[in-house]
Design a protein around this motif. Sequence first.
Motif, PDB file in Angstrom:
ATOM      1  N   UNK A   1      65.052  25.711  -6.646  1.00 29.49           N
ATOM      2  CA  UNK A   1      65.750  25.324  -7.886  1.00 29.49           C
ATOM      3  C   UNK A   1      66.461  23.982  -7.701  1.00 29.49           C
ATOM      4  N   UNK A   2      67.040  23.775  -6.519  1.00 29.37           N
ATOM      5  CA  UNK A   2      67.740  22.505  -6.263  1.00 29.37           C
ATOM      6  C   UNK A   2      66.757  21.346  -6.278  1.00 29.37           C
ATOM      7  N   UNK A   3      65.586  21.575  -5.710  1.00 33.90           N
ATOM      8  CA  UNK A   3      64.587  20.500  -5.748  1.00 33.90           C
ATOM      9  C   UNK A   3      64.198  20.189  -7.189  1.00 33.90           C
ATOM     10  N   UNK A   4      63.926  21.215  -7.964  1.00 32.39           N
ATOM     11  CA  UNK A   4      63.493  21.000  -9.348  1.00 32.39           C
ATOM     12  C   UNK A   4      64.565  20.225 -10.126  1.00 32.39           C
ATOM     13  N   UNK A   5      65.814  20.641  -9.970  1.00 34.00           N
ATOM     14  CA  UNK A   5      66.883  19.990 -10.728  1.00 34.00           C
ATOM     15  C   UNK A   5      67.115  18.555 -10.238  1.00 34.00           C
ATOM     16  N   UNK A   6      67.156  18.380  -8.923  1.00 30.23           N
ATOM     17  CA  UNK A   6      67.459  17.038  -8.402  1.00 30.23           C
ATOM     18  C   UNK A   6      66.267  16.103  -8.591  1.00 30.23           C
ATOM     19  N   UNK A   7      65.065  16.668  -8.619  1.00 32.24           N
ATOM     20  CA  UNK A   7      63.878  15.840  -8.902  1.00 32.24           C
ATOM     21  C   UNK A   7      64.063  15.156 -10.265  1.00 32.24           C
ATOM     22  N   UNK A   8      64.454  15.944 -11.265  1.00 29.71           N
ATOM     23  CA  UNK A   8      64.646  15.385 -12.616  1.00 29.71           C
ATOM     24  C   UNK A   8      65.744  14.328 -12.614  1.00 29.71           C
TER      25      UNK A   8
END
Length: 411
Positions: free
Chosen positions: A214-221
């Motif tokens: 989830x952290x990757x998905x959010x920080x990717x954006x």
Amino acid sequence: MAAKFPDRFLWGTATAAHQVEGGNTASDLWLFEMAPGSAFAEPSGDACDHYHRYASDIALLAGLGFSTYRFSIEWARIEPEEGFFSNAALDHYRRMVAACHAARVTPMVTFHHFTAPFWFTRDGGWEDAKSVDRFARLCERAGAALGDLISYACTINEANIPVMLTLMREGANPGSWQRPKSFAAAARLCGGTPERLAPYLLCNGHATVANLIAAHRKSYGILKSHVKGPVGITLSLNDFQAEPGGEALRDMADRIINVQFLEALRGDDFVGVQTYTRAKFGAKGLVPPANSAERTQMGYEFYPQALEATIRQAARISGCPVIVTENGIGTEDDSRRIAYTQAALEGVLRCLRDGIDVRGYIHWSLMDNYEWLEGYRPKFGLVEVNRATQARKPKPSAYWLGAIASKNALN
Ligand code: BGC
């Protein structure tokens, strides 16, 4: 016959902040390294003093022929207390990415490479769902401060390594992980409780998987809105193999450690593949390398063919372009580093010939550095570092790989 790599192929070397900077006193690991009964062989201390010597180190790698430098920014310096951001630390990293451009080196910046501020680790680290927003806030601040100068960004280094290490520690008893006893002393030093402490390399990896994804998905954006170039994540990918009878265990490990992460990053700009060896499963669990097998200083089997297998797997499952963001060997015998890297690069060429979109090869590591729990014993560097004087001395492998990078071809 020289075997060419594609135009604009990235040739680089990598480091991570805690392993080279020195004096990372607000980080969780500084505390764990210093705690009585520490699991770490020795403290990181001054490391390679890269915090002050980055300009000459970047000039050194450029002079050797490399065009890319992958390094990480240190969360513990940027946000030493929760919600307090240090502009001085952000300015430091801005000077560092600017130094790359001045040396005509492409900066690839990792936002999390194992270490965190100790307030984060004291309060559950990545085991706690708050980690997602905490990391997103870091990416927002650091992305806004540095993004216009960042050519490539990696959100999290080896997001799958906490669960991989946990499974390895559990061995034949899945679910048996327990918080190490040595956490009690670290908890006293930071005013926390041992049950809440969760350093990345020693925590309950099972509890981190959903949060890290989830952290990757959010920080990717978030990073996509700040960084001028591609954004991705890196994974630690072992080539999982099975002896007869070991197929079910191999498939289980593969699903938990490799596949679920690769599936979660479909659509990203790239996937960073980091490979060192293979892992073989028998009916009862991991099978150690044969007695006759050559081992590296980490105890891993010398098996450079693993890189080709993991590039193929990463490309197939994620569908993303691949950048080899780490590959290397811990050895005192530099001729084995050359042999290892030559064989690994031959595998990269075979992938390219089969039409797999591999965009770069970044060697771990630029210089000998702090190898986490193992301390300074394992030597992964292309460049030797005299830790008393901090003098740098390129090894033959540095000139050898730098020449390949300059020619963009393997002899
Ligand atoms: C990590 C590096 C480490 C290297 C060699 C990778 O798992 O990203 O920090 O030094 O392996 O062990």
